[in-house]
Design a protein around this motif. Structure first.
Motif, PDB file in Angstrom:
ATOM      1  N   GLY A   1       0.804  -1.214   0.000  1.00 40.08           N
ATOM      2  CA  GLY A   1       0.000   0.000   0.000  1.00 40.08           C
ATOM      3  C   GLY A   1       0.833   1.259   0.000  1.00 40.08           C
ATOM      4  O   GLY A   1       0.552   2.211  -0.745  1.00 40.08           O
ATOM      5  N   ALA A   2       1.878   1.283   0.823  1.00 39.36           N
ATOM      6  CA  ALA A   2       2.735   2.467   0.903  1.00 39.36           C
ATOM      7  C   ALA A   2       3.469   2.716  -0.405  1.00 39.36           C
ATOM      8  O   ALA A   2       3.603   3.861  -0.852  1.00 39.36           O
ATOM      9  CB  ALA A   2       3.731   2.308   2.046  1.00 39.36           C
ATOM     10  N   ALA A   3       3.943   1.640  -1.035  1.00 36.96           N
ATOM     11  CA  ALA A   3       4.644   1.793  -2.304  1.00 36.96           C
ATOM     12  C   ALA A   3       3.707   2.282  -3.398  1.00 36.96           C
ATOM     13  O   ALA A   3       4.069   3.145  -4.212  1.00 36.96           O
ATOM     14  CB  ALA A   3       5.289   0.476  -2.705  1.00 36.96           C
ATOM     15  N   ALA A   4       2.506   1.724  -3.432  1.00 31.66           N
ATOM     16  CA  ALA A   4       1.523   2.150  -4.432  1.00 31.66           C
ATOM     17  C   ALA A   4       1.156   3.621  -4.236  1.00 31.66           C
ATOM     18  O   ALA A   4       1.026   4.378  -5.218  1.00 31.66           O
ATOM     19  CB  ALA A   4       0.281   1.275  -4.349  1.00 31.66           C
ATOM     20  N   GLU A   5       0.984   4.037  -2.980  1.00 33.98           N
ATOM     21  CA  GLU A   5       0.671   5.442  -2.699  1.00 33.98           C
ATOM     22  C   GLU A   5       1.807   6.352  -3.126  1.00 33.98           C
ATOM     23  O   GLU A   5       1.583   7.441  -3.684  1.00 33.98           O
ATOM     24  CB  GLU A   5       0.397   5.615  -1.204  1.00 33.98           C
ATOM     25  CG  GLU A   5      -0.895   4.967  -0.725  1.00 33.98           C
ATOM     26  CD  GLU A   5      -0.975   4.871   0.789  1.00 33.98           C
ATOM     27  OE1 GLU A   5      -0.078   5.428   1.465  1.00 33.98           O
ATOM     28  OE2 GLU A   5      -1.914   4.246   1.291  1.00 33.98           O
ATOM     29  N   THR A   6       3.046   5.926  -2.886  1.00 36.58           N
ATOM     30  CA  THR A   6       4.206   6.734  -3.259  1.00 36.58           C
ATOM     31  C   THR A   6       4.294   6.889  -4.772  1.00 36.58           C
ATOM     32  O   THR A   6       4.506   7.994  -5.288  1.00 36.58           O
ATOM     33  CB  THR A   6       5.490   6.086  -2.718  1.00 36.58           C
ATOM     34  OG1 THR A   6       5.420   6.018  -1.297  1.00 36.58           O
ATOM     35  CG2 THR A   6       6.719   6.888  -3.128  1.00 36.58           C
ATOM     36  N   ALA A   7       4.145   5.774  -5.494  1.00 41.28           N
ATOM     37  CA  ALA A   7       4.210   5.835  -6.954  1.00 41.28           C
ATOM     38  C   ALA A   7       3.080   6.684  -7.518  1.00 41.28           C
ATOM     39  O   ALA A   7       3.280   7.473  -8.453  1.00 41.28           O
ATOM     40  CB  ALA A   7       4.164   4.427  -7.536  1.00 41.28           C
ATOM     41  N   ALA A   8       1.884   6.557  -6.950  1.00 42.62           N
ATOM     42  CA  ALA A   8       0.742   7.337  -7.428  1.00 42.62           C
ATOM     43  C   ALA A   8       0.966   8.828  -7.197  1.00 42.62           C
ATOM     44  O   ALA A   8       0.607   9.657  -8.047  1.00 42.62           O
ATOM     45  CB  ALA A   8      -0.533   6.877  -6.732  1.00 42.62           C
ATOM     46  N   ALA A   9       1.556   9.177  -6.048  1.00 47.67           N
ATOM     47  CA  ALA A   9       1.834  10.590  -5.765  1.00 47.67           C
ATOM     48  C   ALA A   9       2.833  11.149  -6.776  1.00 47.67           C
ATOM     49  O   ALA A   9       2.683  12.285  -7.261  1.00 47.67           O
ATOM     50  CB  ALA A   9       2.371  10.733  -4.348  1.00 47.67           C
TER      51      ALA A   9
END
Length: 272
Positions: free
Chosen positions: A191-199
């Motif tokens: 989840g954290a990685a996906a949020e970072t990439a999306a940002a």
């Protein structure tokens, strides 16, 4: 299927290594698949960030020794050259993208897996991740850019400590050294990685690309030349669509709309 690429509607290319039963060990097929995946990211209109992951318990345990072991002499040398040519080609393509590269790593991160983790602009590590160079422990020297990236991230003395002794370090140690960006709970990694990439995908892709290249070249460039490069990139950014949109949004007190182009939702490619 060694590697899959899925580009979501926000422009994040999800590149996943899929040899989970082998710890995502890199054989010739996977190295070639990574090169094809990187090329797919470069060619696909609208990719604004890349998220690199490894399926299963480990991110990547390094080269596939079971594939290398039966070979000897010229056959072994030619095979390893083919593997490294493909893997290094993938690293070159990822480095040349405007889209930032995010890696999410868990479990064992060894050998070439260490190189992939180090090559990312942002590397998120699960709290259970461990890192080891491993090369000299089997009588090999580094590949995957490890001898280039590791000294730049952790310093030459620490890099040699890891490369010569094959000392295994924990995720918190890797973060303290600067090898990874931050450590997150294992169940929060995806989840954290996906949020970072999306940002990052919501950002100004051209400016992000220029920034990642300036940081990379600035480690070896002289000050005068680097200041000139900064000035050129800044002027180019200012007259770009992104630069004009950013200033207009700031003056209008609104959020900028960077995403002029969108990737195809649900776009999936598999590389054997």
């Amino acid at each position: 299927m060694s590697v899959t690429v899925r580009v979501d509607a926000a422009g994040v290319a999800h590149v996943e290594m899929c040899r989970e039963k082998a710890g995502n060990a890199i054989d010739l097929a996977m190295a070639t698949a990574l090169l094809e995946a990187a090329g797919s990211c470069a060619r696909t209109d609208g990719v604004r960030a890349v998220l690199l992951t490894g399926r299963g318990r480990s991110f990547c345990v390094g080269g596939d020794l079971r594939e290398f072991a039966p070979l000897s002499g010229d056959r072994l040398a030619a095979h390893l050259t083919a593997v490294t040519d493909a893997l290094h080609g993938a690293l070159r393509v990822f480095a040349g993208l405007d889209a930032p590269l995010v890696a999410a790593v868990q479990g064992a991160v060894a050998g070439a897996g260490l190189g992939l983790a180090a090559a990312a602009d942002l590397t998120l590590a699960a709290s259970d991740a461990t890192f080891v160079a491993a090369y000299t422990g089997i009588g090999y020297s580094p590949d995957a850019g490890v001898s280039w990236s590791l000294p730049r991230l952790v310093g030459p003395k620490r890099a040699l400590d890891l490369l010569l002794t094959n000392r295994r370090i924990t995720a918190p140690e890797a973060a303290e050294m600067g090898l990874v960006s931050r450590v997150v709970a294992t169940d929060r990694l995806a989840g954290a990685a996906a949020e970072t990439a999306a940002a990052l995908a919501r950002g100004a892709t051209g400016a992000l690309g220029a920034t990642r290249r300036l940081v990379a070249t600035g480690l070896s460039a002289g000050l005068d030349g680097h200041l000139d490069a900064e000035a050129r990139h800044l002027a180019d950014a200012a007259v770009s669509d992104e630069g004009r949109e950013g200033v207009a949004a700031f003056l209008a007190k609104r959020e900028p709309d960077w995403a002029r182009r969108r990737a195809r939702a649900g776009f999936v490619t598999e590389f054997k």
